[in-house]
Design a protein around this motif. Structure first.
Motif, PDB file in Angstrom:
ATOM      1  N   GLN A 227      27.121  82.034  33.380  1.00  0.00           N
ATOM      2  CA  GLN A 227      27.588  81.682  35.032  1.00  0.00           C
ATOM      3  C   GLN A 227      26.202  80.788  35.645  1.00  0.00           C
ATOM      4  O   GLN A 227      26.539  80.283  36.768  1.00  0.00           O
ATOM      5  CB  GLN A 227      27.993  82.840  35.759  1.00  0.00           C
ATOM      6  N   ASP A 228      25.262  81.011  35.220  1.00  0.00           N
ATOM      7  CA  ASP A 228      24.015  80.243  35.669  1.00  0.00           C
ATOM      8  C   ASP A 228      24.022  78.909  35.265  1.00  0.00           C
ATOM      9  O   ASP A 228      23.265  78.135  35.697  1.00  0.00           O
ATOM     10  CB  ASP A 228      22.898  81.024  35.365  1.00  0.00           C
ATOM     11  N   ILE A 229      24.779  78.287  34.269  1.00  0.00           N
ATOM     12  CA  ILE A 229      24.757  77.054  33.763  1.00  0.00           C
ATOM     13  C   ILE A 229      25.971  76.376  34.784  1.00  0.00           C
ATOM     14  O   ILE A 229      26.775  76.525  34.614  1.00  0.00           O
ATOM     15  CB  ILE A 229      24.994  76.902  32.229  1.00  0.00           C
ATOM     16  N   VAL A 230      25.306  75.068  35.171  1.00  0.00           N
ATOM     17  CA  VAL A 230      26.046  74.177  36.160  1.00  0.00           C
ATOM     18  C   VAL A 230      26.065  72.836  35.311  1.00  0.00           C
ATOM     19  O   VAL A 230      25.103  72.478  34.858  1.00  0.00           O
ATOM     20  CB  VAL A 230      25.730  74.153  37.333  1.00  0.00           C
ATOM     21  N   LEU A 231      26.707  71.876  35.534  1.00  0.00           N
ATOM     22  CA  LEU A 231      26.832  70.562  35.141  1.00  0.00           C
ATOM     23  C   LEU A 231      26.447  69.707  36.557  1.00  0.00           C
ATOM     24  O   LEU A 231      27.084  69.528  37.727  1.00  0.00           O
ATOM     25  CB  LEU A 231      28.037  70.023  34.657  1.00  0.00           C
ATOM     26  N   VAL A 242      22.544  72.154  33.077  1.00  0.00           N
ATOM     27  CA  VAL A 242      21.062  72.709  33.549  1.00  0.00           C
ATOM     28  C   VAL A 242      21.467  74.095  34.152  1.00  0.00           C
ATOM     29  O   VAL A 242      22.386  74.538  34.412  1.00  0.00           O
ATOM     30  CB  VAL A 242      20.594  71.809  34.613  1.00  0.00           C
ATOM     31  N   ILE A 243      20.310  74.952  34.180  1.00  0.00           N
ATOM     32  CA  ILE A 243      20.053  76.131  34.674  1.00  0.00           C
ATOM     33  C   ILE A 243      20.204  75.917  36.383  1.00  0.00           C
ATOM     34  O   ILE A 243      19.458  75.134  36.701  1.00  0.00           O
ATOM     35  CB  ILE A 243      18.759  76.979  34.470  1.00  0.00           C
ATOM     36  N   ARG A 244      21.045  76.981  37.040  1.00  0.00           N
ATOM     37  CA  ARG A 244      21.140  76.718  38.461  1.00  0.00           C
ATOM     38  C   ARG A 244      19.939  77.574  39.065  1.00  0.00           C
ATOM     39  O   ARG A 244      19.601  78.632  38.912  1.00  0.00           O
ATOM     40  CB  ARG A 244      22.244  77.356  39.093  1.00  0.00           C
ATOM     41  N   THR A 245      18.972  76.491  39.666  1.00  0.00           N
ATOM     42  CA  THR A 245      17.783  77.242  39.991  1.00  0.00           C
ATOM     43  C   THR A 245      17.871  77.019  41.559  1.00  0.00           C
ATOM     44  O   THR A 245      18.912  76.289  42.058  1.00  0.00           O
ATOM     45  CB  THR A 245      16.445  76.459  39.717  1.00  0.00           C
ATOM     46  N   PRO A 246      17.002  77.571  42.561  1.00  0.00           N
ATOM     47  CA  PRO A 246      17.310  77.493  43.921  1.00  0.00           C
ATOM     48  C   PRO A 246      17.106  75.877  44.144  1.00  0.00           C
ATOM     49  O   PRO A 246      17.815  75.281  45.015  1.00  0.00           O
ATOM     50  CB  PRO A 246      16.033  77.885  44.441  1.00  0.00           C
ATOM     51  N   ASP A 296      12.430  70.916  39.756  1.00  0.00           N
ATOM     52  CA  ASP A 296      12.445  70.396  38.256  1.00  0.00           C
ATOM     53  C   ASP A 296      14.075  70.783  37.518  1.00  0.00           C
ATOM     54  O   ASP A 296      14.644  71.693  38.414  1.00  0.00           O
ATOM     55  CB  ASP A 296      11.588  71.352  37.298  1.00  0.00           C
ATOM     56  N   TYR A 297      14.462  70.296  36.755  1.00  0.00           N
ATOM     57  CA  TYR A 297      15.789  70.362  35.947  1.00  0.00           C
ATOM     58  C   TYR A 297      15.273  71.109  34.796  1.00  0.00           C
ATOM     59  O   TYR A 297      14.718  70.399  33.994  1.00  0.00           O
ATOM     60  CB  TYR A 297      16.478  69.026  36.040  1.00  0.00           C
ATOM     61  N   TRP A 298      15.960  72.131  34.550  1.00  0.00           N
ATOM     62  CA  TRP A 298      15.614  72.931  33.181  1.00  0.00           C
ATOM     63  C   TRP A 298      17.030  72.877  32.515  1.00  0.00           C
ATOM     64  O   TRP A 298      17.974  73.454  32.959  1.00  0.00           O
ATOM     65  CB  TRP A 298      15.268  74.253  33.377  1.00  0.00           C
ATOM     66  N   GLN A 299      17.148  71.965  31.530  1.00  0.00           N
ATOM     67  CA  GLN A 299      18.516  71.744  30.620  1.00  0.00           C
ATOM     68  C   GLN A 299      18.527  72.856  29.775  1.00  0.00           C
ATOM     69  O   GLN A 299      17.869  73.565  29.299  1.00  0.00           O
ATOM     70  CB  GLN A 299      18.225  70.613  29.844  1.00  0.00           C
ATOM     71  N   ALA A 300      19.797  73.404  29.826  1.00  0.00           N
ATOM     72  CA  ALA A 300      20.187  74.543  28.953  1.00  0.00           C
ATOM     73  C   ALA A 300      21.859  74.489  28.629  1.00  0.00           C
ATOM     74  O   ALA A 300      22.519  74.090  29.710  1.00  0.00           O
ATOM     75  CB  ALA A 300      19.741  75.884  29.351  1.00  0.00           C
ATOM     76  N   GLY A 301      22.219  75.188  27.686  1.00  0.00           N
ATOM     77  CA  GLY A 301      23.835  75.177  27.556  1.00  0.00           C
ATOM     78  C   GLY A 301      24.396  76.490  27.963  1.00  0.00           C
ATOM     79  O   GLY A 301      23.400  77.566  27.979  1.00  0.00           O
ATOM     80  N   LYS A 302      25.597  76.841  27.505  1.00  0.00           N
ATOM     81  CA  LYS A 302      26.019  78.311  27.623  1.00  0.00           C
ATOM     82  C   LYS A 302      25.851  79.161  26.658  1.00  0.00           C
ATOM     83  O   LYS A 302      25.922  80.241  26.720  1.00  0.00           O
ATOM     84  CB  LYS A 302      27.654  78.206  27.978  1.00  0.00           C
ATOM     85  N   SER A 303      24.917  78.589  25.716  1.00  0.00           N
ATOM     86  CA  SER A 303      24.449  79.560  24.572  1.00  0.00           C
ATOM     87  C   SER A 303      23.625  80.537  25.176  1.00  0.00           C
ATOM     88  O   SER A 303      23.255  81.435  24.449  1.00  0.00           O
ATOM     89  CB  SER A 303      23.955  78.713  23.578  1.00  0.00           C
ATOM     90  N   VAL A 304      22.930  80.284  26.229  1.00  0.00           N
ATOM     91  CA  VAL A 304      22.094  81.136  27.155  1.00  0.00           C
ATOM     92  C   VAL A 304      22.593  82.695  27.058  1.00  0.00           C
ATOM     93  O   VAL A 304      21.930  83.633  26.827  1.00  0.00           O
ATOM     94  CB  VAL A 304      21.690  80.762  28.545  1.00  0.00           C
TER      95      VAL A 304
END
Ligand SMILES: Cc1cc2nc3c(=O)[nH]c(=O)nc-3n(C[C@H](O)[C@H](O)[C@H](O)COP(=O)(O)O)c2cc1C
Length: 327
Positions: A227-231, A242-246, A296-304
């Motif tokens: 749920q932390d992965i957003v487009l 990317v990972i939803r950061t503040p 910063d943008y940290w790219q990641a997919g739902k495989s997290v």
């Protein structure tokens, strides 16, 4: 028959049908070499090797070669809007051929010129696709296999699930590799059982000892849930996982109104895409090794969802292979 014996492993002469996908800015020589050396295959991302990690392209390939004698691959990202970029990519391809690389993963655009250059010397080209129409275009260009990028992938995800996508392209008569959502050995085995000839992973390999991403970025992958992965459209102009950061929460995920208008315009869209590409190259490079997520943008997919620890890349490959042998 072993699940590890697939058209991909046979054609490439590798032991495990596991690709460490190209990642701008995360692909560094140590990571690419570690995956290949353990029996999978690491893919070089040329811009990452040169612009982010500071190598002359040929020297970078040789740095990988010093770490492993096993096959490696190269990503040819075909971005049509810049002639200078395309010329540079053609030169990278020539050098890669001279240095003995025989596996190429093409993304976007028409891969025909890559096939025409690579196939006569015994090389193999797989094309990244998100839908059947792109697969047909790639096959018309002569590619030997497809990498089906699904809706759970890191980077630029596709619109379809792994099951839907395989059903759409299975009858085209070439091996299909699953890209997206594979974070643990169970998901790898499930993809092979489904009928995929292999899997291409990105996010799992960021959270490894060999990847030069910051410890904070790796830890964020380990801690994140699906749920932390957003487009977000704000980095490249098209949705990027990317990972939803503040920071991401604060600035939102939609491109600004002017950018959106320029991206739609017939005459302005190429200019706007180039502007985005240049800015994103700089932004993502900065985000790779920065410890703070303030901008910063940290790219990641739902495989997290399946990634629970930082590990050595070779250990990941061996664990996945063992699970496939057992299953
Ligand atoms: C940080 C990051 C950067 C990526 N950069 C590229 C790239 O430059 N070229 C490309 O073809 N794919 C790129 N991808 C896609 C990966 O090669 C791979 O297909 C994808 O990560 C698979 O999904 P997963 O992250 O869920 O394993 C990138 C993915 C990530 C996570």
């Amino acid at each position: 028959m072993s699940l590890l014996d697939t058209p991909l492993t046979r054609r490439l002469g590798i032991e495990v049908p596991l690709i460490c996908g190209a990642m701008y800015p995360c692909s560094n020589p140590e990571l690419v070499a570690a995956v290949s050396d353990a029996g999978g295959i690491g893919i070089v991302q040329p811009l990452s090797l040169t612009y982010v990690h500071g190598y002359d392209f040929r020297d970078g390939l040789r740095a990988i070669r010093r770490r492993t004698a096993k096959p490696i691959g190269m990503n040819v990202l075909i971005e049509q809007s810049s002639q200078a970029y395309l010329e540079r990519m053609r030169r990278f391809l020539e050098i890669a051929l001279e240095e003995g690389i025989r596996f190429y993963v093409t993304s976007l655009g028409n891969p025909r010129w890559v096939v025409e250059r690579v196939a006569p010397v015994g090389g193999v080209v797989y094309h990244d696709v998100t839908e059947r129409k792109w697969a047909e275009k790639g096959l018309a260009g002569g590619v030997h296999g497809l990498i089906a990028v699904n809706d759970r992938a890191g980077g630029h995800a596709g619109p379809k699930s792994a099951e839907q996508l395989l059903a759409e392209v299975a009858d085209l008569g070439v091996p299909v590799v699953c890209a997206g959502g594979i974070g643990d050995a169970a998901a790898f085995v499930a993809a092979l059982r489904l009928g995929y000839a292999g899997a291409q992973l990105g996010t799992r390999f960021i959270a490894t000892d060999e990847c030069r991403a910051s410890p904070e970025y790796k830890q964020a992958i380990v801690a994140a849930t699906e749920q932390d992965i957003v487009l977000t459209e704000r980095v490249t102009g098209v949705p990027l996982a990317v990972i939803r950061t503040p920071y991401v929460e604060r600035v939102g995920t939609r491109a600004g109104p002017i950018a959106r208008w320029l991206l739609r315009g017939r005459r302005t869209k190429h200019f706007m895409r180039t502007a985005y590409a240049l800015r994103s190259i700089w932004k993502l490079k900065r985000s790779l090794m920065n410890g703070s997520s303030s901008k910063d943008y940290w790219q990641a997919g739902k495989s997290v969802a399946g990634i629970h620890a930082i590990a050595a890349a070779g250990t990941v490959v061996r664990e996945f292979a063992a699970a496939a042998r057992a299953g």
